[in-house]
Scaffold this motif. Structure first.
Motif, PDB file in Angstrom:
ATOM      1  N   MET A  38       9.763  15.296   5.239  1.00  0.00           N
ATOM      2  CA  MET A  38       9.504  15.467   3.803  1.00  0.00           C
ATOM      3  C   MET A  38       9.905  14.195   3.072  1.00  0.00           C
ATOM      4  SD  MET A  38      11.012  18.389   1.225  1.00  0.00           S
ATOM      5  CE  MET A  38      12.654  17.703   1.237  1.00  0.00           C
ATOM      6  N   ASP A  39       9.155  13.799   2.087  1.00  0.00           N
ATOM      7  CA  ASP A  39       9.434  12.604   1.296  1.00  0.00           C
ATOM      8  C   ASP A  39      10.607  12.877   0.365  1.00  0.00           C
ATOM      9  OD1 ASP A  39       9.498  10.355  -0.181  1.00  0.00           O
ATOM     10  OD2 ASP A  39       7.475  10.568  -1.041  1.00  0.00           O
ATOM     11  N   ASN A  40      11.737  12.183   0.615  1.00  0.00           N
ATOM     12  CA  ASN A  40      12.932  12.420  -0.182  1.00  0.00           C
ATOM     13  C   ASN A  40      12.768  11.962  -1.627  1.00  0.00           C
ATOM     14  OD1 ASN A  40      14.367  13.526   1.970  1.00  0.00           O
ATOM     15  ND2 ASN A  40      15.043  11.520   2.694  1.00  0.00           N
ATOM     16  N   HIS A  41      11.770  11.087  -1.871  1.00  0.00           N
ATOM     17  CA  HIS A  41      11.558  10.567  -3.217  1.00  0.00           C
ATOM     18  C   HIS A  41      10.513  11.384  -3.978  1.00  0.00           C
ATOM     19  CE1 HIS A  41      14.025   7.064  -2.278  1.00  0.00           C
ATOM     20  NE2 HIS A  41      13.344   6.943  -1.147  1.00  0.00           N
ATOM     21  N   LYS A  42      10.040  12.428  -3.364  1.00  0.00           N
ATOM     22  CA  LYS A  42       9.047  13.286  -4.012  1.00  0.00           C
ATOM     23  C   LYS A  42       9.647  13.934  -5.254  1.00  0.00           C
ATOM     24  CE  LYS A  42       6.103  17.304  -3.104  1.00  0.00           C
ATOM     25  NZ  LYS A  42       5.738  18.326  -2.104  1.00  0.00           N
ATOM     26  N   LYS A  43       8.945  13.815  -6.362  1.00  0.00           N
ATOM     27  CA  LYS A  43       9.447  14.360  -7.614  1.00  0.00           C
ATOM     28  C   LYS A  43       9.319  15.877  -7.613  1.00  0.00           C
ATOM     29  CE  LYS A  43       9.000  13.975 -12.622  1.00  0.00           C
ATOM     30  NZ  LYS A  43       8.253  13.347 -13.744  1.00  0.00           N
ATOM     31  N   LYS A  44      10.437  16.537  -7.927  1.00  0.00           N
ATOM     32  CA  LYS A  44      10.424  17.996  -7.949  1.00  0.00           C
ATOM     33  C   LYS A  44       9.780  18.504  -9.227  1.00  0.00           C
ATOM     34  CE  LYS A  44      14.428  19.068  -5.027  1.00  0.00           C
ATOM     35  NZ  LYS A  44      15.673  19.847  -4.936  1.00  0.00           N
ATOM     36  N   LYS A  45       9.121  19.643  -9.100  1.00  0.00           N
ATOM     37  CA  LYS A  45       8.548  20.310 -10.265  1.00  0.00           C
ATOM     38  C   LYS A  45       9.663  21.097 -10.966  1.00  0.00           C
ATOM     39  CE  LYS A  45       5.578  22.029  -7.380  1.00  0.00           C
ATOM     40  NZ  LYS A  45       5.746  21.074  -6.270  1.00  0.00           N
ATOM     41  N   LYS A  46       9.454  21.398 -12.246  1.00  0.00           N
ATOM     42  CA  LYS A  46      10.510  22.044 -13.035  1.00  0.00           C
ATOM     43  C   LYS A  46      10.027  23.376 -13.594  1.00  0.00           C
ATOM     44  CE  LYS A  46      13.450  19.855 -15.443  1.00  0.00           C
ATOM     45  NZ  LYS A  46      14.201  19.076 -16.461  1.00  0.00           N
ATOM     46  N   VAL A  47      10.903  24.376 -13.508  1.00  0.00           N
ATOM     47  CA  VAL A  47      10.611  25.703 -14.046  1.00  0.00           C
ATOM     48  C   VAL A  47      11.738  26.131 -14.977  1.00  0.00           C
ATOM     49  CG1 VAL A  47      11.613  26.784 -11.968  1.00  0.00           C
ATOM     50  CG2 VAL A  47      10.158  28.136 -13.492  1.00  0.00           C
ATOM     51  N   LEU A  48      11.365  26.666 -16.130  1.00  0.00           N
ATOM     52  CA  LEU A  48      12.326  27.293 -17.032  1.00  0.00           C
ATOM     53  C   LEU A  48      12.348  28.776 -16.696  1.00  0.00           C
ATOM     54  CD1 LEU A  48      14.268  27.169 -19.438  1.00  0.00           C
ATOM     55  CD2 LEU A  48      12.298  27.611 -20.935  1.00  0.00           C
ATOM     56  N   PHE A  49      13.488  29.259 -16.254  1.00  0.00           N
ATOM     57  CA  PHE A  49      13.644  30.627 -15.757  1.00  0.00           C
ATOM     58  C   PHE A  49      14.405  31.445 -16.793  1.00  0.00           C
ATOM     59  CE2 PHE A  49      15.744  33.276 -12.136  1.00  0.00           C
ATOM     60  CZ  PHE A  49      14.892  34.340 -12.414  1.00  0.00           C
ATOM     61  N   ILE A  50      13.762  32.464 -17.351  1.00  0.00           N
ATOM     62  CA  ILE A  50      14.361  33.302 -18.396  1.00  0.00           C
ATOM     63  C   ILE A  50      14.782  34.632 -17.786  1.00  0.00           C
ATOM     64  CG2 ILE A  50      13.992  34.385 -20.642  1.00  0.00           C
ATOM     65  CD1 ILE A  50      11.717  32.320 -21.083  1.00  0.00           C
ATOM     66  N   ALA A  51      16.086  34.866 -17.765  1.00  0.00           N
ATOM     67  CA  ALA A  51      16.618  36.092 -17.156  1.00  0.00           C
ATOM     68  C   ALA A  51      17.876  36.510 -17.900  1.00  0.00           C
ATOM     69  CB  ALA A  51      16.935  35.860 -15.676  1.00  0.00           C
ATOM     70  N   TYR A  52      17.905  37.715 -18.392  1.00  0.00           N
ATOM     71  CA  TYR A  52      19.064  38.207 -19.146  1.00  0.00           C
ATOM     72  C   TYR A  52      20.277  38.366 -18.235  1.00  0.00           C
ATOM     73  CZ  TYR A  52      21.611  41.013 -22.606  1.00  0.00           C
ATOM     74  OH  TYR A  52      22.542  41.475 -23.503  1.00  0.00           O
ATOM     75  N   TYR A  53      20.053  38.907 -17.050  1.00  0.00           N
ATOM     76  CA  TYR A  53      21.168  39.185 -16.140  1.00  0.00           C
ATOM     77  C   TYR A  53      21.386  38.049 -15.150  1.00  0.00           C
ATOM     78  CZ  TYR A  53      20.740  43.945 -17.868  1.00  0.00           C
ATOM     79  OH  TYR A  53      20.693  45.043 -18.679  1.00  0.00           O
ATOM     80  N   TYR A  54      22.576  37.489 -15.176  1.00  0.00           N
ATOM     81  CA  TYR A  54      22.993  36.491 -14.189  1.00  0.00           C
ATOM     82  C   TYR A  54      24.499  36.550 -13.960  1.00  0.00           C
ATOM     83  CZ  TYR A  54      23.917  32.064 -11.855  1.00  0.00           C
ATOM     84  OH  TYR A  54      24.347  31.114 -10.963  1.00  0.00           O
ATOM     85  N   HIS A  55      25.263  36.484 -15.046  1.00  0.00           N
ATOM     86  CA  HIS A  55      26.717  36.459 -14.921  1.00  0.00           C
ATOM     87  C   HIS A  55      27.315  37.850 -14.657  1.00  0.00           C
ATOM     88  CE1 HIS A  55      27.083  32.270 -15.957  1.00  0.00           C
ATOM     89  NE2 HIS A  55      26.330  32.443 -17.037  1.00  0.00           N
ATOM     90  N   GLN A  56      26.531  38.915 -14.845  1.00  0.00           N
ATOM     91  CA  GLN A  56      27.035  40.272 -14.624  1.00  0.00           C
ATOM     92  C   GLN A  56      26.978  40.600 -13.127  1.00  0.00           C
ATOM     93  OE1 GLN A  56      24.477  39.284 -16.473  1.00  0.00           O
ATOM     94  NE2 GLN A  56      24.430  40.241 -18.480  1.00  0.00           N
TER      95      GLN A  56
END
Length: 451
Positions: A1-19
């Protein structure tokens, strides 16, 4: 895999995480923690932890949820342990609405009395009139403001929202319309098509929700869901492509060489909700008859429930004369719950029943996978039965006679060997890990971005 390959970005909206005590947060952890292994950078938009509201974490944006009258509901429904009540205030946080704050202070000394659940229903009905589409709607403005600020600063490729609460989809739809980003809407449970609710919901309310849901989801690029049945239902309802991303377990929770408890223990961890959704009748009938017939000595078996206690469960326990066998042990931490799962002879899942049960696969089922203990699921669900058959992690039983035979078989094994053997096939079980959930999610996101 190309280590310099630019990663894609996602904004993830989720109410529950710290619970962490809530199974609802597991799905968020799976995607947020593991998606980076598949060339995706993830930024999570969620509510802050109640004990550390000003906490700063990399790739996590916290947006406060002002609760207002909901504090009354959490007081009466005894759900503060769910991690939804913001006990501390962030630097820029406004004071809560004065009237509900005063009432809440007055009620704080009431304690646990019989009519708490009755009052919770009334307060829930009131709150549902002013909070739409759900009780988390107060999160909408602060979350939208934080998301806009992030999207204006940084370039993203896609938006992913997971529900419930369904306010997450409302936020995602607004951002999609403003920033023209593709949007993936993920469902852990049905929305307007739900058949089970903790409190009564009118048909008029469901009809309004249905129209609103259809309008909102029109602009979603694709829908994902936790089960094949739910995915099919949503695809038909919204006339839109849907994919299945099953729930899973955290492989980091697996611990080998654990000492099991001495008794023939059957352990349930999690919320009980209502008798209609977590009905113990089949199990209690089977155990009562096995004890009465002398097949399982009363002193050898113990059934333990860990989670918020339920008055209706005490009634059922007494009804089947199992007061010295079945115990509601109350709330424990997530780490303690995992330890109890690992050391139990059998793990219990009480399945929902009814026409919509096939679309419901509780996340608790998959959390149990990491315990490496046999799972007993009581109720009818073909999807879970098929998963159990392939993975050999346990049994899904809806017949009283079959259940009695299975319990007798396990008890005989326990008497002979001192433990009930776990027969799960490691390679098949691994297909339901957090990593596989993230891989499937990455495949869907890649498909959307390439379109």
């Amino acid at each position: 895999m190309d280590n310099h390959k630019k990663k894609k970005k996602v904004l993830f909206i989720a109410y529950y995480y710290h619970q962490r005590e809530m199974v609802a947060s597991n799905r968020t952890h799976a995607i947020f923690d593991y998606l980076k292994q598949f060339d995706w950078d993830v930024t999570l938009l969620t509510v802050p932890p109640k004990d550390y509201p000003g906490l700063l974490l990399p790739n996590i944006i916290h947006a406060r949820h002002p609760l207002g009258f909901l504090k009354l509901y959490f007081r009466f429904s005894k759900q503060d342990s769910w991690g939804l009540v913001d006990n501390k205030q962030t630097e820029n946080e406004q004071e809560p609405n004065l009237l509900p704050w005063i009432i809440n202070k007055v009620l704080s000394s009431i304690g646990k009395v019989k009519w708490l659940s009755w009052m919770a229903v009334r307060i829930y009905s009131f709150c549902s009139l002013i909070y739409f589409p759900d009780l988390s709607s107060g999160w909408y403005r602060s979350a939208l403001k934080a998301a806009r600020r992030e999207l204006q600063k940084n370039k993203y490729d896609v938006i992913l929202s997971t529900s419930g609460p369904f306010t997450a989809h409302k936020i995602a739809e607004k951002l999609h319309s403003e920033f023209r980003l593709p949007w993936v809407a993920d469902y852990r449970d049905p929305w307007s098509q739900r058949k089970f609710t903790s409190f009564p919901v009118s048909s008029m309310r469901l009809s309004i929700e249905g129209k609103y849901e259809r309008k909102l989801l029109k602009s979603a690029s694709i829908i994902t869901a936790v089960s094949p049945n739910l995915a099919n239902e949503l695809s038909s309802y919204h006339l839109k492509k849907s994919e299945v991303v099953m729930n899973g377990f955290n492989p980091e929770n697996i611990i080998h060489d654990v000492t099991l408890r001495n008794k023939f223990t059957i352990t349930y961890t999690g919320a009980l909700y209502t008798k209609e959704t977590r009905n113990p009748t089949l199990l209690f009938t089977a155990v009562s008859e096995l004890i009465s017939s002398g097949i399982i000595p009363r002193e050898d078996i113990r059934i333990e429930f860990y989670g918020p206690t339920a008055d209706w469960m005490d009634v059922e326990i007494h009804k089947y004369k199992l007061d010295d066998v079945v115990v509601q042990c109350g709330l424990v931490s997530k780490d303690v719950a995992l330890h109890l799962q690992r050391t139990s002879q059998i793990l219990l899942a009480l399945l929902w029943s009814g026409e919509s049960s096939e679309g419901v696969i509780a996340g608790k089922i998959f959390e149990y996978f990491s315990a490496l203990r046999p799972i007993l699921a009581t109720g009818q669900n073909d999807t879970i039965s098929n998963i159990f058959e392939v993975t050999r992690v346990g049994r899904c039983i809806s017949s009283l006679d079959r259940l009695k035979l299975q319990l007798q078989e396990w008890y005989c094994e326990y008497q002979r060997d001192g433990f009930v053997q776990y027969l799960g096939i490691e390679t098949e079980v691994a297909k339901y890990s957090y990593r596989e959930m993230a891989r499937k999610t990455a495949d869907i996101l890649n498909e959307i971005v390439l379109c």
